[in-house]
Design a protein around this motif. Structure first.
Motif, PDB file in Angstrom:
ATOM      1  N   VAL A 497       0.831  -1.200   0.000  1.00  0.00           N
ATOM      2  CA  VAL A 497       0.000   0.000   0.000  1.00  0.00           C
ATOM      3  C   VAL A 497       0.866   1.252   0.000  1.00  0.00           C
ATOM      4  CG1 VAL A 497      -1.679   1.334   1.341  1.00  0.00           C
ATOM      5  CG2 VAL A 497      -1.959  -1.134   1.085  1.00  0.00           C
ATOM      6  N   ILE A 498       1.884   1.271   0.840  1.00  0.00           N
ATOM      7  CA  ILE A 498       2.744   2.464   0.937  1.00  0.00           C
ATOM      8  C   ILE A 498       3.514   2.684  -0.373  1.00  0.00           C
ATOM      9  CG2 ILE A 498       4.667   3.521   2.200  1.00  0.00           C
ATOM     10  CD1 ILE A 498       3.742   2.012   4.689  1.00  0.00           C
ATOM     11  N   LEU A 499       3.879   1.592  -1.053  1.00  0.00           N
ATOM     12  CA  LEU A 499       4.604   1.720  -2.318  1.00  0.00           C
ATOM     13  C   LEU A 499       3.763   2.355  -3.412  1.00  0.00           C
ATOM     14  CD1 LEU A 499       6.664  -1.587  -2.548  1.00  0.00           C
ATOM     15  CD2 LEU A 499       7.590   0.729  -2.640  1.00  0.00           C
ATOM     16  N   ASP A 500       2.449   2.349  -3.248  1.00  0.00           N
ATOM     17  CA  ASP A 500       1.582   3.006  -4.231  1.00  0.00           C
ATOM     18  C   ASP A 500       1.666   4.525  -4.148  1.00  0.00           C
ATOM     19  OD1 ASP A 500       0.610   0.788  -5.514  1.00  0.00           O
ATOM     20  OD2 ASP A 500      -1.079   0.510  -4.166  1.00  0.00           O
ATOM     21  N   HIS A 501       2.225   5.039  -3.053  1.00  0.00           N
ATOM     22  CA  HIS A 501       2.376   6.493  -2.927  1.00  0.00           C
ATOM     23  C   HIS A 501       3.358   6.976  -4.000  1.00  0.00           C
ATOM     24  CE1 HIS A 501       3.136  10.462  -1.341  1.00  0.00           C
ATOM     25  NE2 HIS A 501       2.252  10.273  -0.361  1.00  0.00           N
ATOM     26  N   PRO A 502       3.027   7.993  -4.765  1.00  0.00           N
ATOM     27  CA  PRO A 502       3.855   8.388  -5.920  1.00  0.00           C
ATOM     28  C   PRO A 502       5.275   8.820  -5.593  1.00  0.00           C
ATOM     29  CG  PRO A 502       2.153  10.033  -5.459  1.00  0.00           C
ATOM     30  CD  PRO A 502       1.823   8.824  -4.637  1.00  0.00           C
ATOM     31  N   VAL A 503       5.550   9.250  -4.357  1.00  0.00           N
ATOM     32  CA  VAL A 503       6.911   9.715  -4.046  1.00  0.00           C
ATOM     33  C   VAL A 503       7.747   8.650  -3.341  1.00  0.00           C
ATOM     34  CG1 VAL A 503       6.071  12.076  -3.848  1.00  0.00           C
ATOM     35  CG2 VAL A 503       6.395  10.717  -1.767  1.00  0.00           C
ATOM     36  N   VAL A 504       7.162   7.504  -3.031  1.00  0.00           N
ATOM     37  CA  VAL A 504       7.867   6.465  -2.278  1.00  0.00           C
ATOM     38  C   VAL A 504       8.617   5.547  -3.238  1.00  0.00           C
ATOM     39  CG1 VAL A 504       7.618   4.463  -0.772  1.00  0.00           C
ATOM     40  CG2 VAL A 504       6.285   6.533  -0.328  1.00  0.00           C
ATOM     41  N   SER A 505       9.922   5.389  -3.017  1.00  0.00           N
ATOM     42  CA  SER A 505      10.757   4.498  -3.823  1.00  0.00           C
ATOM     43  C   SER A 505      10.836   3.102  -3.197  1.00  0.00           C
ATOM     44  CB  SER A 505      12.167   5.074  -3.953  1.00  0.00           C
ATOM     45  OG  SER A 505      13.051   4.159  -4.555  1.00  0.00           O
ATOM     46  N   LYS A 506      11.108   3.047  -1.894  1.00  0.00           N
ATOM     47  CA  LYS A 506      11.247   1.769  -1.194  1.00  0.00           C
ATOM     48  C   LYS A 506      10.646   1.887   0.194  1.00  0.00           C
ATOM     49  CE  LYS A 506      15.785   1.784  -2.079  1.00  0.00           C
ATOM     50  NZ  LYS A 506      17.219   1.403  -2.116  1.00  0.00           N
ATOM     51  N   VAL A 507      10.177   0.771   0.733  1.00  0.00           N
ATOM     52  CA  VAL A 507       9.654   0.767   2.095  1.00  0.00           C
ATOM     53  C   VAL A 507       9.855  -0.605   2.721  1.00  0.00           C
ATOM     54  CG1 VAL A 507       7.320   0.165   1.310  1.00  0.00           C
ATOM     55  CG2 VAL A 507       7.638   1.214   3.561  1.00  0.00           C
ATOM     56  N   ILE A 508      10.203  -0.616   3.979  1.00  0.00           N
ATOM     57  CA  ILE A 508      10.261  -1.842   4.772  1.00  0.00           C
ATOM     58  C   ILE A 508       9.543  -1.560   6.088  1.00  0.00           C
ATOM     59  CG2 ILE A 508      11.736  -3.464   6.024  1.00  0.00           C
ATOM     60  CD1 ILE A 508      13.877  -3.037   3.926  1.00  0.00           C
ATOM     61  N   VAL A 509       8.579  -2.394   6.405  1.00  0.00           N
ATOM     62  CA  VAL A 509       7.856  -2.256   7.660  1.00  0.00           C
ATOM     63  C   VAL A 509       8.436  -3.244   8.661  1.00  0.00           C
ATOM     64  CG1 VAL A 509       5.614  -2.501   8.811  1.00  0.00           C
ATOM     65  CG2 VAL A 509       5.749  -1.449   6.532  1.00  0.00           C
ATOM     66  N   VAL A 510       8.844  -2.733   9.818  1.00  0.00           N
ATOM     67  CA  VAL A 510       9.436  -3.574  10.859  1.00  0.00           C
ATOM     68  C   VAL A 510       8.648  -3.414  12.154  1.00  0.00           C
ATOM     69  CG1 VAL A 510      11.740  -3.428   9.856  1.00  0.00           C
ATOM     70  CG2 VAL A 510      11.058  -1.772  11.589  1.00  0.00           C
ATOM     71  N   GLY A 511       8.874  -4.331  13.049  1.00  0.00           N
ATOM     72  CA  GLY A 511       8.284  -4.226  14.374  1.00  0.00           C
ATOM     73  C   GLY A 511       9.258  -3.585  15.343  1.00  0.00           C
ATOM     74  N   VAL A 512       8.769  -2.627  16.131  1.00  0.00           N
ATOM     75  CA  VAL A 512       9.591  -2.022  17.181  1.00  0.00           C
ATOM     76  C   VAL A 512       8.947  -2.341  18.529  1.00  0.00           C
ATOM     77  CG1 VAL A 512      10.525  -0.190  15.728  1.00  0.00           C
ATOM     78  CG2 VAL A 512       8.356   0.186  16.914  1.00  0.00           C
ATOM     79  N   PRO A 513       9.749  -2.461  19.571  1.00  0.00           N
ATOM     80  CA  PRO A 513       9.215  -2.893  20.870  1.00  0.00           C
ATOM     81  C   PRO A 513       8.107  -1.974  21.391  1.00  0.00           C
ATOM     82  CG  PRO A 513      11.608  -2.964  20.874  1.00  0.00           C
ATOM     83  CD  PRO A 513      11.212  -2.262  19.613  1.00  0.00           C
ATOM     84  N   ASP A 514       7.101  -2.595  21.996  1.00  0.00           N
ATOM     85  CA  ASP A 514       6.017  -1.860  22.642  1.00  0.00           C
ATOM     86  C   ASP A 514       5.691  -2.572  23.952  1.00  0.00           C
ATOM     87  OD1 ASP A 514       3.629   0.228  22.111  1.00  0.00           O
ATOM     88  OD2 ASP A 514       2.819  -1.563  23.085  1.00  0.00           O
ATOM     89  N   PRO A 515       5.708  -1.859  25.087  1.00  0.00           N
ATOM     90  CA  PRO A 515       5.513  -2.523  26.385  1.00  0.00           C
ATOM     91  C   PRO A 515       4.139  -3.163  26.535  1.00  0.00           C
ATOM     92  CG  PRO A 515       5.473  -0.136  26.629  1.00  0.00           C
ATOM     93  CD  PRO A 515       5.939  -0.419  25.230  1.00  0.00           C
ATOM     94  N   ARG A 516       3.150  -2.652  25.834  1.00  0.00           N
ATOM     95  CA  ARG A 516       1.788  -3.170  25.982  1.00  0.00           C
ATOM     96  C   ARG A 516       1.437  -4.221  24.926  1.00  0.00           C
ATOM     97  NH1 ARG A 516      -3.154  -1.297  23.821  1.00  0.00           N
ATOM     98  NH2 ARG A 516      -4.953  -2.096  24.996  1.00  0.00           N
ATOM     99  N   LEU A 517       1.781  -3.952  23.668  1.00  0.00           N
ATOM    100  CA  LEU A 517       1.368  -4.814  22.563  1.00  0.00           C
ATOM    101  C   LEU A 517       2.489  -5.735  22.083  1.00  0.00           C
ATOM    102  CD1 LEU A 517      -0.622  -2.174  20.480  1.00  0.00           C
ATOM    103  CD2 LEU A 517      -1.564  -3.959  21.969  1.00  0.00           C
TER     104      LEU A 517
END
Length: 590
Positions: A497-517
């Motif tokens: 979905v994010i890659l469909d944005h016209p100005v986005v060349s590359k994207v990587i979605v990662v998980g970052v620590p969250d104390p609750r989730l």
């Protein structure tokens, strides 16, 4: 048998010349492909000898360079003769059947000569590397192998030279080092001095008749079940594993050649190190089909990002097909045009190594309208598992879009849940594969082998699903899945979905620590040159498109967005996701 002609004439071969995709929709996530031609028990150098006989003066391997004057090449006949000499000398040095001999050399013509010589010696040719820190990991691998010898290049970088001198200094001085107790000899090539080592040039000098007799006796012991290579895995999840393949597994490359329409008339380009599985593909295909393999100094494409020089080399060398990794494709998209490079001969290329979104495919087709791109999938242990088809009809093109293709002949593929049960069609789960052409196991590590292979099935450690037409879809590596709350999230669906944005060349979605989730979503984004957007802009864009919620009632819009110049990379050119996750957590203040 002439594999290429037989494959084309086989009446059951249609789309890929090696296999016919199913016409009846699948109802469960299991698929078995039959052989269109039965594999044989020929060894790799049985096939190589045919290439030598039919095209002795043809270039087997070309090391191209930005400066044409630095170009190097070796013919099939010279490779055969030189490897005979080297093999005979190795046997004279005391190399025994199934000893392990390490190879630590960059892309150069000596690579194919050394590998072929080791095959003729009936040993374990082990392609090794190290992390350029202190060399301890190199000693570790040599000891795991119980390597009796090593063929190495002295290199050009001062850092590299300093490390290998420290690793092997004690051995070179006394011919024994208790830290590498099995090592008996070291063969060195390159312009830098390495006192105490055996010069490579001495080892390839013409051998005696007595040496040739000993070599012929040794070659006669090699069978299809003999080892042909040990490859190191990337080590991204710990220490690299040592993957053993046998000569029989080269049958799989004949099916790759058939589907990819590779013949002896092709010139196959690949920028990857020849000691890695992706780069080694070009060498194997050259040796068993008779193509010319064309490669380069690997730093040109990854570290220097010099796609301009790469395209010039592809054009100058008249390459017809090749492997173009995603990082190269992304770099190519930043060029104003590729028309000036005269890529008329370059008609087909493979890409692999990470998920290939539809938007990237569409952009590449605009830049290279006369070339066709095939997405392939595999691993060091299984070689090539699946790929898309080149010469596909429009309905097949749509069926395979955004998939990693259809399994090669002789494969079984299934998708299982956490209880190892096959899931319904289209349901994501663990990708598991089985083939006669798979690796023998991890070198001297039965425990690790048994952890990855259960009842003959190899766990790819990837998540994906099978479509009703039998195409495999990759969703995420197991280690990339993000656990937020009670839901496992595959980042690929968000990245698309994010890659469909016209100005986005590359994207990587990662998980970052969250104390609750436990983890939260963070999108690391690279914009096209000259473009500017804020993190808030990207989040607002996602909010407009992620209207559905997960089972936890949460949106798939990333909580964090980080705009970066580029992603950190592993030596193989793939994104370094471990470093990226650490950087993301730090930037998010976690």
């Amino acid at each position: 048998m002439d594999f290429q002609n037989a494959a084309v004439q086989n009446k059951n071969s249609t789309i890929g010349k090696d296999i016919t995709p199913i016409s009846k929709p699948l109802t469960t996530s299991y698929l078995k492909t039959e052989f269109s031609i039965e594999p044989t028990n020929e060894t790799i150098f049985d096939r190589f000898k045919r290439c030598v006989k039919s095209s002795p003066d043809k270039e087997a391997l070309v090391i191209a360079d930005v400066d044409p004057a630095k170009r190097q090449a070796v013919t099939f006949k010279d490779c055969d003769d030189l490897s005979d000499n080297l093999a005979a000398r190795l046997i004279k040095e005391g190399v025994g059947i199934k000893d392990a001999v390490a190879v630590l050399i960059p892309n150069c013509t000596e690579f194919i000569v050394s590998w072929m010589a080791l095959l003729k010696c009936h040993v374990y040719p082990a392609f090794v590397s190290f992390n350029m820190t202190n060399g301890d990991d190199l000693k570790y691998v040599l000891n795991e192998l119980k390597a009796v010898g090593i063929i190495l290049h002295t290199g050009v970088a001062d850092e590299y030279y300093g490390i290998i001198k420290s690793v092997f200094g004690k051995f070179l001085n006394s011919k024994h080092d208790p830290d590498i107790p099995n090592l008996k000899f070291l063969i060195a090539l390159g312009s830098r001095p390495f006192d105490g080592a055996i010069p490579y040039d001495d080892m390839i000098r013409r051998t005696t008749e007595l040496g040739r007799e000993a070599l012929q006796k040794r070659v006669a012991t090699v069978t299809a079940d003999s080892p042909c290579v040990i490859l190191q895995t990337s080590g991204s999840s710990g220490r690299p594993k040592l993957v053993v393949h046998r000569h029989f597994s080269s049958n799989g490359f004949l099916f790759v050649a058939a589907r990819y329409h590779l013949s002896k008339n092709d010139r196959y380009f690949c920028d990857r190190p020849l000691t890695w599985a992706g780069g080694f593909t070009g060498i194997i295909v050259a040796c068993i089909v008779g193509t010319t393999a064309v490669t380069i100094d690997t730093t040109i494409s990854v570290a220097k990002r010099d796609v301009n020089s790469i395209l010039k080399i592809i054009s100058r060398e008249k390459c017809t097909k090749g492997l173009m990794m995603p990082y190269m494709l992304y770099d190519m998209l930043e060029l104003p045009s590729v028309e000036k490079y005269n890529l008329e001969a370059f008609t087909k290329f493979l890409t692999a190594g990470q998920r290939i979104p539809r938007v990237l495919v569409e952009k590449i087709f605009k830049n290279l309208p006369k070339a066709s791109m095939v997405v392939a999938y595999g691993s060091t242990e299984m070689w090539w598992v699946s790929s898309q088809f080149h010469d596909a009809t429009p309905d097949i093109v749509e069926d395979q879009m955004e998939t990693i293709g259809y399994p090669f002949p002789g494969f079984e593929v299934k998708i299982t849940d956490e209880n190892d049960q096959v899931v319904p069609i289209g349901t994501p789960g663990n990708i598991k594969t089985k083939s006669q052409q798979m690796f023998i196991g991890y070198f001297n590590d039965e425990k690790k082998t048994n952890e990855k292979i259960k009842d003959g099935w190899f766990n790819m450690e990837d998540f994906g699903y099978i479509t009703e037409k039998g195409y495999l879809v990759f969703t995420s590596k197991k280690c990339d899945m993000i656990k937020r709350g009670t839901v496992l999230i595959a980042p690929g669906s968000i990245e698309n979905v994010i890659l469909d944005h016209p100005v986005v060349s590359k994207v990587i979605v990662v998980g970052v620590p969250d104390p609750r989730l436990y983890e939260e979503l963070c999108a690391c984004v690279v914009l096209h040159p000259g473009e500017s957007r804020t993190e808030r802009d990207i989040i607002d864009y996602c909010n407009e498109r992620f209207t559905e919620q997960t089972l936890d009632g949460l949106s798939l819009t990333p909580k964090f967005v980080i705009i970066m110049d580029d992603f950190p990379k592993l030596p193989n050119g793939k994104p370094d996701k471990i470093s990226l996750k650490m950087m993301a957590a730090e930037k998010c203040g976690i």
